[in-house]
Every structure is written in structure tokens, then in C-alpha cells.
Design an enzyme around this catalytic site. Structure first.
Site, PDB file in Angstrom:
ATOM      1  N   HIS A  26      -5.209  -5.953   4.733  1.00  0.00           N
ATOM      2  CA  HIS A  26      -5.733  -7.309   4.566  1.00  0.00           C
ATOM      3  C   HIS A  26      -7.264  -7.366   4.480  1.00  0.00           C
ATOM      4  CE1 HIS A  26      -7.244  -7.570   8.743  1.00  0.00           C
ATOM      5  NE2 HIS A  26      -6.212  -6.783   9.010  1.00  0.00           N
TER       6      HIS A  26
ATOM      7  N   HIS B  91      -2.884  10.198 -17.033  1.00  0.00           N
ATOM      8  CA  HIS B  91      -3.058   8.853 -16.499  1.00  0.00           C
ATOM      9  C   HIS B  91      -2.632   7.798 -17.511  1.00  0.00           C
ATOM     10  CE1 HIS B  91      -4.583   5.573 -14.142  1.00  0.00           C
ATOM     11  NE2 HIS B  91      -5.400   5.205 -15.110  1.00  0.00           N
TER      12      HIS B  91
END
Length: 205
Positions: A135, A13
Site C-alpha cells: 500500500h 520481454h
């Protein structure tokens, strides 16, 4: 924002975070902090010290926690904040960020991810490769949205939760803190208890 950047953690990562930082082209120097003394570089970038030595670099470096584990990332980032370090946000150039999207410090948005308008992403989050958040969604601190996960509009995800690769969350769903949603699971109703959820539809195990 400083001219140099350190990534805490030189493994998988952390390397992806460093790659994003390089592509952002905002820092003159990118290097790692890592606790494995046997390695001196990663991805051709220098390892300059251990993760316990962040206080030495406060003045001249931005510092980013490149650790995948949510709890460990939270612990490290809180220490950085207590030391007064500058903690950036990393956004891959290919990510799509909508209008009125708020991103908090320590969050990374990876290649191909989409965060649509009016959403809020908390501190230290991972919005992984190709994930989509539609959204008016609210992602709390130290959440990991895995590669290819798709969240519909107005979804809320509580602190420290992890949504597995390819998982799907339908619109207007609330997921409480510290939930683990398995790979490919489909969440069609609120998850009100912490725990692990798998399957289609997702169920607690």
C-alpha cells in the site's frame, strides 16, 4: 484505444508482453516491430516492420515498448509520445490491482503480481512475475521490479531503478533514482546515492 497492437521488440520481454496482450483479449490483432530483418515472426505473430517505423502505424495501432532495458525503453517510449502514438497499459489477468492504484502508460504488470491500494506506478514500468508492491507505494517512471521482489508499504523507488529478482524492501524506504538492487538483497534503510547495492542488508558496491 485502437483495435490493433504492436509490440516493439520480439525477444524475451517483448514476447511476454505480447502473451499478456493476447490474454487481455482487447485487440483484434497483435504483431511485432523488430530490427532483426532475418526473423519474420515470433510466437506465431507477424513482425511487420522495424522499431524505427512507428510513425507509419500511429493512426491504426496502439504501440507498446517491449524492451527490458530501462534506458532504452524510456528513449523509445518518449519517441512514441512525441509522435502522438497511443500507448497502452498491459495487465496480466492473474495480477491483483488494489483500489485507488494508478498506472501510467507503457507499464506492464505480469502474471501473479500484486499492487496494493493507493499506490502509484509511473510510465514505462515493469512489475514482473510474482512481484508485490504494498500500500501507498510510489514507483517512478521506467523502473523494473523483477520477479519475486517484495516491497512493503509506503516505499518510494526513483526513476530508472532496477530491483533484482527476489529482493526485499522494508516499509517506509526511499530508493533514489538509477539504483540497481541485486538479486536477493534486503533494503532496510534509504538508498540516497545512485549505484549498485547487494547483500543482506543491502550495501553499495
Amino acid at each position: 484505444m485502437k483495435k490493433k497492437l504492436l509490440i516493439m521488440g520480439a525477444n524475451g520481454h517483448g514476447r511476454v508482453a505480447a502473451d499478456i496482450a493476447l490474454k487481455m483479449n482487447k485487440w483484434k490483432n497483435v504483431a511485432f516491430l523488430d530490427d532483426n530483418e532475418s526473423i519474420k515472426s515470433s510466437m506465431g505473430l507477424e513482425i511487420v516492420g522495424s522499431t524505427k517505423e512507428t510513425h507509419k502505424y500511429t493512426e491504426n495501432y496502439d504501440i507498446f515498448v517491449g524492451i527490458g532495458n530501462n534506458a532504452t525503453r524510456e528513449k523509445m517510449q518518449k519517441r512514441l509520445e512525441d509522435e502522438g502514438n497511443s500507448i497502452p497499459i498491459l495487465i496480466h489477468p492473474s495480477a491483483v490491482i488494489g483500489e485507488q492504484v494508478r498506472l501510467e502508460i507503457g507499464t506492464v504488470v505480469m502474471a501473479g503480481a500484486v499492487i496494493n491500494c493507493c499506490s502509484t506506478i509511473g510510465k514505462g514500468c515493469i512489475i514482473n512475475t510474482g512481484a508485490t508492491i504494498d500500500h501507498d507505494s510510489l514507483i517512478d517512471d521506467y523502473v523494473h521490479i523483477s520477479p519475486g521482489a517484495n516491497l512493503a508499504g509506503a516505499v518510494k523507488v526513483g526513476k530508472g531503478s532496477w530491483l533484482g529478482i527476489g529482493s526485499i524492501v522494508v516499509n517506509n524506504i526511499n530508493i533514489t533514482s538509477y539504483c540497481n538492487v541485486g538479486a536477493g538483497a534486503v533494503v532496510v534503510k534509504d538508498l540516497t546515492e545512485a549505484g549498485t547495492y547487494i547483500g543482506v542488508p543491502a550495501r553499495r558496491v
